[in-house]
Design a protein around this motif. Structure first.
Motif, PDB file in Angstrom:
ATOM      1  N   SER A 126      -1.047   3.459  -5.459  1.00  0.00           N
ATOM      2  CA  SER A 126      -1.683   2.437  -4.819  1.00  0.00           C
ATOM      3  C   SER A 126      -2.767   1.983  -5.353  1.00  0.00           C
ATOM      4  O   SER A 126      -3.415   2.669  -6.230  1.00  0.00           O
ATOM      5  CB  SER A 126      -1.873   2.963  -3.249  1.00  0.00           C
ATOM      6  OG  SER A 126      -2.825   2.017  -2.608  1.00  0.00           O
ATOM      7  N   SER A 184      -4.918   0.252  -3.640  1.00  0.00           N
ATOM      8  CA  SER A 184      -5.832   0.033  -2.226  1.00  0.00           C
ATOM      9  C   SER A 184      -7.051   1.014  -2.540  1.00  0.00           C
ATOM     10  O   SER A 184      -8.125   0.425  -2.031  1.00  0.00           O
ATOM     11  CB  SER A 184      -5.307   0.357  -1.141  1.00  0.00           C
ATOM     12  OG  SER A 184      -4.058  -0.446  -0.823  1.00  0.00           O
ATOM     13  N   GLY A 233       0.431  -1.614  -3.113  1.00  0.00           N
ATOM     14  CA  GLY A 233       1.010  -0.305  -3.800  1.00  0.00           C
ATOM     15  C   GLY A 233       2.322  -0.306  -4.497  1.00  0.00           C
ATOM     16  O   GLY A 233       2.805  -1.494  -4.734  1.00  0.00           O
ATOM     17  N   GLY A 266       0.825  -1.326  -0.073  1.00  0.00           N
ATOM     18  CA  GLY A 266       0.010   0.137   0.096  1.00  0.00           C
ATOM     19  C   GLY A 266       0.863   1.213   0.022  1.00  0.00           C
ATOM     20  O   GLY A 266       2.052   1.228   0.244  1.00  0.00           O
ATOM     21  N   ALA A 267       0.095   2.406  -0.206  1.00  0.00           N
ATOM     22  CA  ALA A 267       0.793   3.809  -0.113  1.00  0.00           C
ATOM     23  C   ALA A 267       1.689   4.011   1.121  1.00  0.00           C
ATOM     24  O   ALA A 267       2.654   4.382   0.887  1.00  0.00           O
ATOM     25  CB  ALA A 267      -0.168   4.667  -0.397  1.00  0.00           C
TER      26      ALA A 267
END
Length: 489
Positions: free
Chosen positions: A326, A328, A338, A198-199
């Protein structure tokens, strides 16, 4: 001995299908020693009536428990805990008295600090104006399931099971370099891309690689609360820069800044989009400071009103921009997938750090996402979400205007939330608690600010998870609660 049916209950906060929850309930009872070998289980009819579920659901759960040898069936007698069921621990938990002074033993502190909170059962609220959750009516469950099945098949066995060590799924990286990044105007080689959880994980990796206690990081205020915690771990100097209606003002970035963190597509939480002239000015300021820019390309897919502006990374001739993306938000938050894009020396260090901490994101998750992207399901999903959010945004704007509420910030190109301002003197933290009792969820704005005494009048209204027909009644309840709060003031 028969086990009383009252022994069993479904925890209201549990996840999964009813069948899976019943299986888990029985398995946990066996493993804890509460359900013992040879004891008789309630009949499927009795347990179904007690739990308030269908008898077929209980029967299917029992069938799976039979297959895994937790239960056994005796003709005309019913179901019993199997003699071959796993044995619980054969000793009681040891008595323990804490003798550790944890206040002294803990070397670094990560807990605490103001962060936005939302109840775990947010979906049970009738008017959830919260940000970042997936609407199950919009997600393409069938296609994702098929891609997951394909990723679990024999053809992708190595991708699912092998240890990539510090590498990533080549199919996912290829899609990102050939499809995702070119849409942002970015050209990158596989050696310049790293898959992350993820980010937020990407931002953590970037901060760890780029910052030291002697360096200064500039970040937006208000901004992403998790980024503050990430920067605090590096013990760097932090320079908050107040954002305006157009996002981060480059001229306000202080001298001596070494790393600039910004979300130019949709600033968090104001949703401001950095205009082209300011993007060029930001890069010029970074060049003058010889600073690195970490670009969180937050919600670029949510530019459904007008096309997204080019990414900062695409305008950068010097290689000083590190790009964070990302899936997400455009797929679902629980995916936690991400990517980082940057010059090869930076990615090499980030890759080594990632390998030291958790090697790589799970292979089967990467391969499932690669199939979903490659087959065009992601593009279809983004278009479907865009159409739904266009409608919800229009309804939100009309209802906010009707109710006389004040918008403090809204994305010019799209987005998924409104940054709001309450009348003077109203604490939106207290307002949120009042509304929660009326089945309305909002996000108070104070946790987004870095200041020691943050303003209390802001709040955020998201519209990704609330059906269109509930927006009007929900806004009405917010307006009524604000009116009552003003009356008390």
């Amino acid at each position: 001995m028969a086990i009383p049916v009252q022994t069993f209950f479904l925890h209201p906060g549990a996840t999964g299908t009813l069948q899976a929850r019943i299986q888990q309930m029985v398995a946990e009872g066996v493993l804890s020693g509460r359900l013992r070998r040879g004891e008789k289980m309630p009949s499927t009819r009795a347990l179904a009536r007690h739990l308030g579920v269908s008898r077929l659901t209980v029967a299917l759960a029992y069938t799976e428990l039979l297959a895994s040898d937790y239960l056994t069936s005796r003709q005309r007698s019913g179901h019993f805990i199997s003699e071959n069921a796993p044995a619980p621990a054969g000793f009681p938990p040891a008595a323990r008295q804490e003798r550790v002074d944890w206040a002294r033993a803990i070397g670094q502190r990560f807990a605490g600090g103001a962060v936005p909170e939302r109840p775990q059962d947010w979906a049970s609220y009738r008017y959830p104006f919260i940000y970042g959750q997936t609407d199950p009516q919009l997600f393409d469950h069938a296609s994702w399931r098929l891609c997951a099945v394909q990723a679990l098949g024999a053809r992708d066995f190595r991708a699912m099971t092998q240890d990539y060590y510090d590498r990533d799924d080549p199919e996912l990286v290829e899609f990102i370099t050939r499809q995702t990044l070119p849409r942002r105007g970015i050209s990158a080689r596989p050696e310049e891309v790293l898959i992350t959880l993820g980010a937020q994980n990407a931002l953590w990796l970037a901060a760890q690689v780029l910052l030291t206690p002697e360096r200064t990081a500039a970040l937006e205020d208000p901004g992403y609360p998790a980024l503050r915690a990430i920067l605090a771990q590096t013990r760097c100097r932090i320079a908050p820069v107040a954002v305006d209606a157009q996002g981060l003002p480059p001229e306000a970035i202080p001298d001596g800044t070494g790393v600039i963190f910004t979300a130019p597509s949709h600033q968090c939480p104001t949703s401001a989009t950095l205009p082209m002239a300011r993007r060029e000015a930001l890069l010029a300021r970074a060049r003058a400071l010889d600073a690195i820019v970490v670009e969180d390309d937050y919600e670029f897919e949510m530019a459904y009103l007008t096309p997204a502006l080019p990414a900062l990374k695409s305008l950068d001739p010097d290689g000083r921009v590190v790009h964070v993306g990302s899936f997400s938000k455009s797929l679902f938050p629980g995916l936690r997938l991400g990517y980082l894009v940057g010059s090869e020396p930076f990615i090499r260090e980030a890759r080594a750090l990632r390998a030291a901490v958790f090697r790589h994101p799970p292979g089967h998750v990467q391969r499932t996402a690669a199939h979903f992207l490659r087959l065009g399901h992601h593009d279809s999903l983004v278009r479907r979400i865009g159409r739904a959010l266009t409608e919800r945004r229009a309804v939100m704007e009309a209802e906010i205007a009707r109710a006389g509420l004040t918008i403090a910030g809204v994305g010019a190109h799209g987005g998924s939330s409104f940054w709001m301002m309450a009348p003077p003197g109203i604490d939106t933290g207290a307002l949120a608690e009042t509304l929660r009792a009326d089945s309305v969820l909002i996000e108070p704005g104070a946790p987004f600010f870095l200041r020691p005494d943050p303003p209390r009048g802001h709040y955020r209204l998201g519209y990704t998870s609330i059906p269109t027909d509930r927006i009007g009644p929900g806004i009405t309840r917010i307006a009524e609660a604000l009116a009552r709060a003003r009356g008390r003031g």
